[in-house]
Design an enzyme around this catalytic site. Sequence first.
Site, mmCIF file in Angstrom:
data_model
loop_
_atom_site.group_PDB
_atom_site.id
_atom_site.type_symbol
_atom_site.label_atom_id
_atom_site.label_comp_id
_atom_site.label_asym_id
_atom_site.label_seq_id
_atom_site.Cartn_x
_atom_site.Cartn_y
_atom_site.Cartn_z
ATOM 1 N N ASP A 98 3.147 24.456 2.607
ATOM 2 C CA ASP A 98 4.237 24.647 3.553
ATOM 3 C C ASP A 98 3.787 24.802 4.995
ATOM 4 O OD1 ASP A 98 3.056 27.196 3.286
ATOM 5 O OD2 ASP A 98 4.931 28.143 3.927
ATOM 6 N N ASP A 150 -0.568 25.784 -2.799
ATOM 7 C CA ASP A 150 -0.965 26.731 -1.754
ATOM 8 C C ASP A 150 -0.307 28.072 -2.106
ATOM 9 O OD1 ASP A 150 -1.786 27.707 0.876
ATOM 10 O OD2 ASP A 150 0.357 27.622 1.328
ATOM 11 N N ASP A 187 -1.879 23.143 5.797
ATOM 12 C CA ASP A 187 -1.828 22.370 4.542
ATOM 13 C C ASP A 187 -1.713 20.861 4.796
ATOM 14 O OD1 ASP A 187 -1.823 24.702 2.913
ATOM 15 O OD2 ASP A 187 0.319 24.954 3.320
ATOM 16 N N CYS A 234 20.609 -13.543 -4.667
ATOM 17 C CA CYS A 234 19.641 -13.204 -5.721
ATOM 18 C C CYS A 234 18.306 -12.838 -5.098
ATOM 19 C CB CYS A 234 19.472 -14.362 -6.707
ATOM 20 S SG CYS A 234 18.683 -15.800 -5.976
ATOM 21 N N CYS A 281 16.683 -15.100 -2.482
ATOM 22 C CA CYS A 281 17.197 -14.966 -1.106
ATOM 23 C C CYS A 281 16.446 -13.860 -0.371
ATOM 24 C CB CYS A 281 18.685 -14.628 -1.109
ATOM 25 S SG CYS A 281 19.731 -15.865 -1.881
#
Length: 732
Positions: free
Chosen positions: A627, A429, A631, A17, A20
């Site tokens: 990309d 961008d 950036d 559970c 633990c």
Amino acid sequence: MSSDLKEIQLPITGMTCAACANRIEKGLNKLDGVQEANVNLALEKAAIKYDSAATSVDNFIKKINDLGYGVVTEDNSTNTRQHEIEKQKGKFIFSLILSFPLLWAMVSHFEFTSFIYLPEMLMNPWVQLALATPVQFIVGKQFYLGAYKALRNGSANMDVLVALGTSAAYFYSLYVSILSIGKGQHSLELYFETSAILITLIILGKLFEARAKGRSSEAIKKLMGLQAKTATVFRNGQEQAIAIEEVIVGDIIFVKPGEKVPVDGEIIEGRSTLDESMLTGESVPVDKTIGDQVIGATINKNGFIKIRATKVGRDTALAQIIKVVEEAQGSKAPIQRLADQISGIFVPIVIGIAVLTFLIWFIWVSPGNFAESLEKMIAVLVIACPCALGLATPTSIMAGSGRAAEAGVLFKGGEHLEMTHKITTIVLDKTGTVTNGKPELTDVFVEGPFDHETFMHLVGSAEKQSEHPLAEAIVKGIKEKGIELVDPTEFEAIPGYGIKAIVAGMEVVIGTRNLLNQFGIPFQSSEKMLELEETGKTAMLAAINGVFAGIVAVADTVKESSKEAIKKLKSMGLEVIMMTGDNIRTANAIANEVGVDSVIAEVLPEGKAAEVKRLQQEGKLVAMVGDGINDAPALAVANIGMAIGTGTDVAMEAADITLMRGDLTSIADAIYMSKQTISNIKQNLFWAFGYNTLGIPIAAIGFLAPWLAGAAMAFSSVSVVLNALRLQRVKL
């Protein structure tokens, strides 16, 4: 950050559970050299960041073992899970066979079931004892061991509740049976069936849970299944088939039509079309020829190609995708902290409520009736097991991030999966994100002492050493016109402005108006330049030996998906902004074409992060989508950074989410998946909290028999996992 900082994931056995998972997590975080440890109950793994100069994996394994849990040291977690399922299945069948006669005896006691035939033998307390004992101590051994280990380490977990509840029922029944010796009573108040049926139902719940957990990691299995198993390499003058693990960087690999590309590489011979849908989601095959990059697990459709391996093993694109998904599934969303805090103190509180329930019933409600008071206490202990609470968040994170990965959206962690749905503003961008990032030379306008061919020769040669997409378009376009180019003797890139180079002894400057102003070069801002920019073309001024000599213009085509994607984002109530280093007229032309209302233009690479911060200071939650290398700072600063998967590794490293398809429709998919996952987590937490909040008082009042409490507890965990698995069917 220390150069010795490493990460490792350890598969853990024996957790039952949330308590633990919390205990292991706290224990690991206390070790010297551990920077951060997260334990995921659903994945049954510990993700540890540590300083390898200060500690070692052996210390982690020892700590986990000391806490009473096991570590699967070999990479056979799938086999371990299958073994666990088979083990629980065997226990359940054994327990069911022994518990069924006890259930038969219990059911036939009700008034409305009195017509059911009951063998006299099943009413004998010693027969019931013989049936219940193996269930209690053989099948139930795992609960006693778990409870002992938990208590030894100063905490309490689900095992403690189960062991207390079933032991109370079993030993009280044993005590009553011993008292009945010689009295010939068969109608005793015995609870052997309570303990046996409870254990049987809990084991059944664990069996269902183990199977459901296995299903929730399907995304990883699917990704791993994409890999080729062998590769045909050229070694020692001959072709030979080897295991994929044996391929090394630099190997020459033969890929026949219909075969999977084994590893990432570069085509050195041949041409073909490749199905890259596993990576990009695009169903249309991509033409590839010498010099083009290919990615492992993509499919060679119709041509024979030779490739040189550039990335193998863990460095391949597919391996990196698998790593990102595993890390996301193993990470914690902030929403889970509340559940962790509650489950950490939950068990001691429940034990207190159970004892109080017993005393209230024994003293006031049913004075002196020990059996009835005990029954109510057992029901409270059993109904309160916090299994569902521990599984509520991690199972949803696993299923949600896995489904997103199948759709080409890679979340780097649970915190990003949680934050994404809160985004209010999307900053795009332009180049390579809204557009294809592959501009083409469209116009050459000469004005000055040079003829058309000389002008293009000087401009093309000056741009030859630049890596900027616009420069590459100019060089390619001029070469296609049959003009020979030479290498410049000097070259300087001026980021955000342009370039300066020396070609055949002449100084060539190409770039923006500001660049020519910096060099003090007079020029006329002609109507031609304005006309080019207003049609969405990027126009660059060129000067030779300090004299304005003409204009070159390039145009970048807009991605087919951009307009529809931006429309979808706006329909979701999001503000969409396009940011670019281009001049405002070119930027507005592109923005008008794709439906963007707000533009931030003429931004230098270093200024992109500042613009994102400015928007954040206005109270906006910003997602930056880009990309390129330029950036990366803005992606890192934004609330959520989204990198286009067809872009640079630097951008993807800085981003929180990678959009593998390379188009903007994935932005909406990421936000939608985030909303669905968080909604699913909230549903799970509501039912987990609600289940315990309602169940405990109902059990304490006496409206819940212990065996029914056990069934409800067992199936609450299963229901939470099954609800999380609905995310795997979300349509994107």
